[in-house]
Motif scaffolding. Structure first.
Motif, PDB file in Angstrom:
ATOM      1  N   GLY A  68      30.479  12.651-141.011  1.00 14.15           N
ATOM      2  CA  GLY A  68      30.778  13.494-142.160  1.00 14.15           C
ATOM      3  C   GLY A  68      31.740  14.607-141.787  1.00 14.15           C
ATOM      4  N   LEU A  69      31.960  15.514-142.702  1.00 12.04           N
ATOM      5  CA  LEU A  69      32.875  16.637-142.488  1.00 12.04           C
ATOM      6  C   LEU A  69      34.216  16.165-141.940  1.00 12.04           C
ATOM      7  CD1 LEU A  69      30.352  19.191-140.966  1.00 12.04           C
ATOM      8  CD2 LEU A  69      31.157  19.074-143.324  1.00 12.04           C
ATOM      9  N   ASP A  70      34.755  15.138-142.555  1.00 12.88           N
ATOM     10  CA  ASP A  70      36.050  14.568-142.179  1.00 12.88           C
ATOM     11  C   ASP A  70      36.063  13.921-140.802  1.00 12.88           C
ATOM     12  OD1 ASP A  70      37.140  15.321-144.629  1.00 12.88           O
ATOM     13  OD2 ASP A  70      37.647  17.314-143.865  1.00 12.88           O
ATOM     14  N   ASP A  71      34.882  13.592-140.254  1.00 10.44           N
ATOM     15  CA  ASP A  71      34.807  12.877-138.981  1.00 10.44           C
ATOM     16  C   ASP A  71      34.796  11.386-139.298  1.00 10.44           C
ATOM     17  OD1 ASP A  71      34.355  11.831-136.488  1.00 10.44           O
ATOM     18  OD2 ASP A  71      32.337  12.650-136.267  1.00 10.44           O
ATOM     19  N   PHE A  72      35.966  10.760-139.232  1.00 10.36           N
ATOM     20  CA  PHE A  72      36.105   9.370-139.634  1.00 10.36           C
ATOM     21  C   PHE A  72      36.008   8.398-138.460  1.00 10.36           C
ATOM     22  CE2 PHE A  72      38.260  11.866-142.893  1.00 10.36           C
ATOM     23  CZ  PHE A  72      37.619  11.400-144.020  1.00 10.36           C
ATOM     24  N   LYS A  73      35.892   8.910-137.252  1.00  5.85           N
ATOM     25  CA  LYS A  73      35.842   8.038-136.076  1.00  5.85           C
ATOM     26  C   LYS A  73      34.457   7.412-135.937  1.00  5.85           C
ATOM     27  CE  LYS A  73      39.318  10.495-133.440  1.00  5.85           C
ATOM     28  NZ  LYS A  73      39.617  11.254-132.241  1.00  5.85           N
ATOM     29  N   GLY A  74      34.432   6.202-135.431  1.00  4.70           N
ATOM     30  CA  GLY A  74      33.164   5.553-135.123  1.00  4.70           C
ATOM     31  C   GLY A  74      32.372   5.095-136.324  1.00  4.70           C
ATOM     32  N   SER A  75      33.029   4.859-137.444  1.00  2.00           N
ATOM     33  CA  SER A  75      32.289   4.490-138.653  1.00  2.00           C
ATOM     34  C   SER A  75      31.686   3.091-138.576  1.00  2.00           C
ATOM     35  CB  SER A  75      33.178   4.614-139.887  1.00  2.00           C
ATOM     36  OG  SER A  75      34.266   3.727-139.805  1.00  2.00           O
ATOM     37  N   VAL A  76      32.315   2.189-137.827  1.00  5.20           N
ATOM     38  CA  VAL A  76      31.788   0.830-137.665  1.00  5.20           C
ATOM     39  C   VAL A  76      31.000   0.789-136.357  1.00  5.20           C
ATOM     40  CG1 VAL A  76      32.379  -1.612-137.415  1.00  5.20           C
ATOM     41  CG2 VAL A  76      33.746  -0.148-138.927  1.00  5.20           C
ATOM     42  N   PRO A  77      29.727   0.383-136.420  1.00  3.06           N
ATOM     43  CA  PRO A  77      28.917   0.341-135.191  1.00  3.06           C
ATOM     44  C   PRO A  77      29.557  -0.532-134.108  1.00  3.06           C
ATOM     45  CG  PRO A  77      27.537   0.016-137.128  1.00  3.06           C
ATOM     46  CD  PRO A  77      28.960  -0.023-137.601  1.00  3.06           C
ATOM     47  N   ARG A  78      29.398  -0.112-132.863  1.00  5.40           N
ATOM     48  CA  ARG A  78      29.986  -0.846-131.732  1.00  5.40           C
ATOM     49  C   ARG A  78      29.528  -2.298-131.692  1.00  5.40           C
ATOM     50  NH1 ARG A  78      28.317   2.232-126.657  1.00  5.40           N
ATOM     51  NH2 ARG A  78      26.494   2.542-127.942  1.00  5.40           N
ATOM     52  N   GLN A  79      28.281  -2.549-132.072  1.00  4.78           N
ATOM     53  CA  GLN A  79      27.750  -3.910-132.052  1.00  4.78           C
ATOM     54  C   GLN A  79      28.517  -4.806-133.026  1.00  4.78           C
ATOM     55  OE1 GLN A  79      26.065  -1.053-132.254  1.00  4.78           O
ATOM     56  NE2 GLN A  79      24.156  -1.142-131.096  1.00  4.78           N
ATOM     57  N   VAL A  80      28.898  -4.246-134.165  1.00 10.68           N
ATOM     58  CA  VAL A  80      29.656  -5.007-135.165  1.00 10.68           C
ATOM     59  C   VAL A  80      31.065  -5.279-134.645  1.00 10.68           C
ATOM     60  CG1 VAL A  80      30.583  -4.977-137.521  1.00 10.68           C
ATOM     61  CG2 VAL A  80      28.260  -4.124-137.069  1.00 10.68           C
ATOM     62  N   ILE A  81      31.662  -4.291-134.020  1.00 14.00           N
ATOM     63  CA  ILE A  81      32.995  -4.479-133.438  1.00 14.00           C
ATOM     64  C   ILE A  81      32.953  -5.587-132.389  1.00 14.00           C
ATOM     65  CG2 ILE A  81      34.785  -3.401-132.007  1.00 14.00           C
ATOM     66  CD1 ILE A  81      34.020  -0.731-133.466  1.00 14.00           C
ATOM     67  N   LYS A  82      31.941  -5.558-131.530  1.00 12.95           N
ATOM     68  CA  LYS A  82      31.814  -6.591-130.496  1.00 12.95           C
ATOM     69  C   LYS A  82      31.652  -7.970-131.136  1.00 12.95           C
ATOM     70  CE  LYS A  82      29.071  -8.124-126.596  1.00 12.95           C
ATOM     71  NZ  LYS A  82      27.840  -7.980-125.836  1.00 12.95           N
ATOM     72  N   PHE A  83      30.819  -8.071-132.154  1.00 14.27           N
ATOM     73  CA  PHE A  83      30.607  -9.335-132.870  1.00 14.27           C
ATOM     74  C   PHE A  83      31.923  -9.843-133.461  1.00 14.27           C
ATOM     75  CE2 PHE A  83      29.809 -11.238-137.096  1.00 14.27           C
ATOM     76  CZ  PHE A  83      29.130 -12.389-136.717  1.00 14.27           C
ATOM     77  N   LEU A  84      32.681  -8.958-134.084  1.00 22.60           N
ATOM     78  CA  LEU A  84      33.935  -9.355-134.736  1.00 22.60           C
ATOM     79  C   LEU A  84      35.082  -9.574-133.756  1.00 22.60           C
ATOM     80  CD1 LEU A  84      33.764  -7.055-137.871  1.00 22.60           C
ATOM     81  CD2 LEU A  84      33.446  -9.546-137.795  1.00 22.60           C
ATOM     82  N   ASN A  85      34.926  -9.134-132.525  1.00 27.68           N
ATOM     83  CA  ASN A  85      35.961  -9.396-131.526  1.00 27.68           C
ATOM     84  C   ASN A  85      36.049 -10.876-131.175  1.00 27.68           C
ATOM     85  OD1 ASN A  85      37.114  -6.874-131.275  1.00 27.68           O
ATOM     86  ND2 ASN A  85      35.764  -6.238-129.611  1.00 27.68           N
TER      87      ASN A  85
END
Length: 151
Positions: A68-85
Motif C-alpha cells: 500500500g501507500l504507493d508501494d507497488f513492488k512485490g505484488s505477485v507472490p514469489r511462488q506464483v512467479i516461480k510457477f509461471l517461469n
C-alpha cells in the motif's frame, strides 16, 4: 483500478475441463474462495523448494502482496512467479482472478493487473480477502463464459 473488470477477449479458447490454479498463503483466504467455486483446483505450493507443472488450461487465482501507500513492488507472490517461469505453466493460463485488501488503497488487487499485462490474458475479477457470494457467482460465470467463448 476497477474492481470488476469486463471480460476481455482471450487470446485463444481454453480446452478441456474448467480448472483453476491458485496460490494461497497460510491464512488460506484464497483457498477458501477457491473451495467455494466448486471447480477442480490445484494449489501452487507455499514452499519455494516445491514446484508443480500443469498440462491443462486454467484460470490463475492470485492474492496481491503489496504494502500500500504507493508501494507497488512485490505484488505477485514469489511462488506464483516461480510457477509461471515454467513455459508450460505460463502457456496454459487463460485468465486471471486476483484478491486483495482494500485497506491497501491503490495496490488493491494489483497482482491481477500485473499478471494480466504480463500474460496477455483477461483479468476476470478482483475480490477482497475471501470474497463474497456475489464474487463466487461472478467468477464462476466469467470462467464459464471464457470456456464457452466463440471466436
Amino acid at each position: 483500478m476497477e474492481n470488476t473488470p469486463k471480460l476481455n477477449v482471450p487470446k485463444r479458447k481454453p480446452t478441456g475441463e474448467m480448472r483453476v490454479v491458485y496460490f494461497s498463503s497460510t491464512t488460506e483466504n484464497t483457498k477458501k474462495f477457491c473451495d467455494k467455486l466448486g471447480l477442480p483446483a490445484t494449489r501452487i505450493p507455499i514452499k519455494l523448494s516445491e514446484e508443480i507443472e500443469v498440462d491443462y488450461d486454467y484460470v490463475l487465482i492470485c492474492p496481491t502482496y503489496a504494502g500500500g501507500l504507493d508501494d507497488f513492488k512485490g505484488s505477485v507472490p514469489r511462488q506464483v512467479i516461480k510457477f509461471l517461469n515454467k513455459v508450460q505453466n505460463r502457456e496454459h493460463c487463460v485468465g486471471v482472478v486476483a484478491s486483495g485488501n482494500t485497506n491497501f488503497g491503490e495496490t488493491f488487487g494489483l497482482a491481477g493487473h500485473v499478471l494480466r499485462a504480463k500474460l496477455h490474458v483477461p483479468l476476470l475479477h478482483v475480490f477482497e480477502l475471501i470474497g463474497t457470494k456475489y464474487d463466487e457467482e461472478l467468477v464462476r460465470e466469467r470462467i464459464h463464459k471464457l470456456w464457452n467463448w466463440e471466436e
